[in-house]
Design a protein around this motif. Structure first.
Motif, PDB file in Angstrom:
ATOM      1  N   LEU A 243       1.901  -0.005  -3.041  1.00  0.00           N
ATOM      2  CA  LEU A 243       1.360  -1.366  -2.990  1.00  0.00           C
ATOM      3  C   LEU A 243       1.478  -2.172  -4.220  1.00  0.00           C
ATOM      4  CD1 LEU A 243      -2.064  -0.521  -0.869  1.00  0.00           C
ATOM      5  CD2 LEU A 243       0.318  -0.931   0.040  1.00  0.00           C
ATOM      6  N   VAL A 245      -0.187  -5.184  -6.080  1.00  0.00           N
ATOM      7  CA  VAL A 245      -1.272  -6.273  -6.078  1.00  0.00           C
ATOM      8  C   VAL A 245      -0.863  -7.387  -7.025  1.00  0.00           C
ATOM      9  CG1 VAL A 245      -3.574  -6.650  -6.177  1.00  0.00           C
ATOM     10  CG2 VAL A 245      -2.778  -4.400  -5.618  1.00  0.00           C
ATOM     11  N   VAL A 250      -1.514  -8.618  -1.575  1.00  0.00           N
ATOM     12  CA  VAL A 250      -0.885  -7.252  -1.618  1.00  0.00           C
ATOM     13  C   VAL A 250       0.178  -7.200  -0.695  1.00  0.00           C
ATOM     14  CG1 VAL A 250      -1.587  -4.939  -0.939  1.00  0.00           C
ATOM     15  CG2 VAL A 250      -3.484  -6.367  -1.995  1.00  0.00           C
ATOM     16  N   THR A 251       1.450  -6.588  -1.539  1.00  0.00           N
ATOM     17  CA  THR A 251       2.660  -6.203  -0.897  1.00  0.00           C
ATOM     18  C   THR A 251       3.056  -4.903  -0.749  1.00  0.00           C
ATOM     19  OG1 THR A 251       3.351  -8.497  -1.852  1.00  0.00           O
ATOM     20  CG2 THR A 251       5.025  -6.807  -1.292  1.00  0.00           C
ATOM     21  N   VAL A 252       3.403  -4.397   0.372  1.00  0.00           N
ATOM     22  CA  VAL A 252       3.791  -3.250   0.463  1.00  0.00           C
ATOM     23  C   VAL A 252       5.351  -2.891   0.086  1.00  0.00           C
ATOM     24  CG1 VAL A 252       4.035  -1.186   2.231  1.00  0.00           C
ATOM     25  CG2 VAL A 252       2.219  -2.863   2.483  1.00  0.00           C
ATOM     26  N   ALA A 306      -4.219  -1.077   2.561  1.00  0.00           N
ATOM     27  CA  ALA A 306      -3.572  -2.342   2.026  1.00  0.00           C
ATOM     28  C   ALA A 306      -4.697  -3.541   2.533  1.00  0.00           C
ATOM     29  CB  ALA A 306      -2.310  -2.508   2.777  1.00  0.00           C
TER      30      ALA A 306
END
Length: 371
Positions: A243, A245, A250-252, A306
């Protein structure tokens, strides 16, 4: 200690004021039995001796010391108190053995994991390790952070199939290969190939194939984070995606083409592909194993990592770990059923990297809830 002493006094006083055909002396054995629950063998023996003295005192003033009943009670108290003291000695010996075992587990954890410093290059690092087995402090989950010369930092996080003590051997192979390759390999592809080759060569020697004859492999995520510039790279070998941040977002970081886990393919069939991503100053990277996202609530709901991270306030890596740790334990409502690792990496401004680097870890023991 006041409780068994008070019991001896009360039982003795009541017995002396009771009719001669009423015998409360046998209740004195409660005192050494209670003392054994919190005291050592010597203190328990002292309490046992006091109960025998109290029974003799009762016999002298309540029917005579030479009566058959009193002699039997005194003998029984001596025998029972001796047995209680014996079991105290056995418990203390086992306790010392357990302390030695735990100290060995501590040493093994430090040698195998080699916790990274809180700061390494332009990165600030914190980590959390939870084990599924109560009496161990290390299991099949692994991670390591190493400098790649003077130009960057390389990171690995992985999860050996299985859990607990049986998977430590396989984890040690991956960690050893990473620490050697992080300095020697010139590219991330070369490092991933070195890991695959080491696991393929050593799997039969270290895997517990007798108790676990099934397939053995290790999921892994390998990263290369240069000191200069935000460009970074990762290779995902069947591991949960990290992840990123950035502020409140928050981006996977999914891999378009993840490689198979380590130990599944022979080295000639390697299909690793590098996935670039951006880690800017102030960004936080959260790496984890499947023990985190597959942790279930009593209702069977997986932990939404997430979503939960997005709801936490912006904070340092240590504070973020504390938030996740408390929230994870609240979600599952019990001790984790699988090993779990969380590794938080934050890129800090260049001016904060100067000066001494305190070699402190943000290690949270299971259930401790503190860095």
């Amino acid at each position: 200690m006041a409780i068994p002493l008070a019991l001896i006094v009360v039982i003795t006083a009541v017995d002396l004021h009771s009719p001669t055909d009423v015998h409360l002396g046998p209740f004195l054995v409660i005192a050494p039995a209670l003392a054994a629950s919190f005291a050592g063998a010597r203190l328990t023996a002292l309490i046992g001796a006091l109960t025998v003295v109290a029974q003799v005192f009762i016999a002298v003033f309540h029917g005579g010391l030479t009566t058959t009943n009193h002699l039997a009670q005194i003998t029984a108290l001596i025998v029972l108190s001796s047995l209680v003291v014996f079991f105290c000695l056995v418990r203390e010996r086992r306790g010392r053995e357990l302390i030695r075992v735990r100290s060995v587990a501590d040493a093994a954890q430090r040698v195998l994991l080699r916790p990274p410093p809180r700061r390494i290059g332009p990165l600030r690092v914190a980590w959390l390790y939870l084990t599924a087995e109560d009496e161990t402090q290390i299991g099949g989950d692994l991670f390591a952070v190493a400098r790649a010369g003077e130009t960057g930092t390389r990171v690995v996080i992985g999860d050996v199939r299985g859990k607990g003590l049986a998977s430590i051997g396989e984890a040690s192979v991956v960690l050893g290969a990473f620490r050697e390759g992080a300095h020697r390999c010139t590219s991330l592809l070369e490092l991933a190939a070195a890991l695959e080759g080491s696991v393929s060569r050593s799997l039969e020697e270290v895997a517990d194939t007798q108790d676990d004859p099934g397939e053995h492999f290790t999921t892994a995520l390998v990263l290369d984070i240069p000191d200069q510039g935000p460009e970074a790279e990762m290779i995902n070998c069947g591991h949960p995606p990290p992840l990123l941040v950035r502020g409140r977002e928050v981006t996977v970081l999914y891999s378009p083409s993840p490689a198979p886990p380590l130990g599944v393919c022979e080295p000639p069939d390697l299909s690793h592909r590098v996935d670039p991503f951006t880690l800017e100053t102030g960004d936080t990277l959260l790496l984890y194993t499947d023990g985190v996202v597959e942790a279930r609530s009593p209702a069977g709901v997986f932990y939404p990592l997430a979503e939960r991270v997005a709801s936490f306030p912006a904070s340092s890596p240590e504070a973020l770990l504390r938030h996740i740790h408390r929230d994870l334990l609240t979600h599952i409502g019990k001790h984790p059923a699988d090993d779990a690792v969380l590794l938080v990496i934050e890129r800090i401004p260049a001016q904060q990297t100067h000066g001494p680097h305190p070699h402190l870890t943000a290690h949270l023991h299971k259930g401790a809830g503190r860095p």
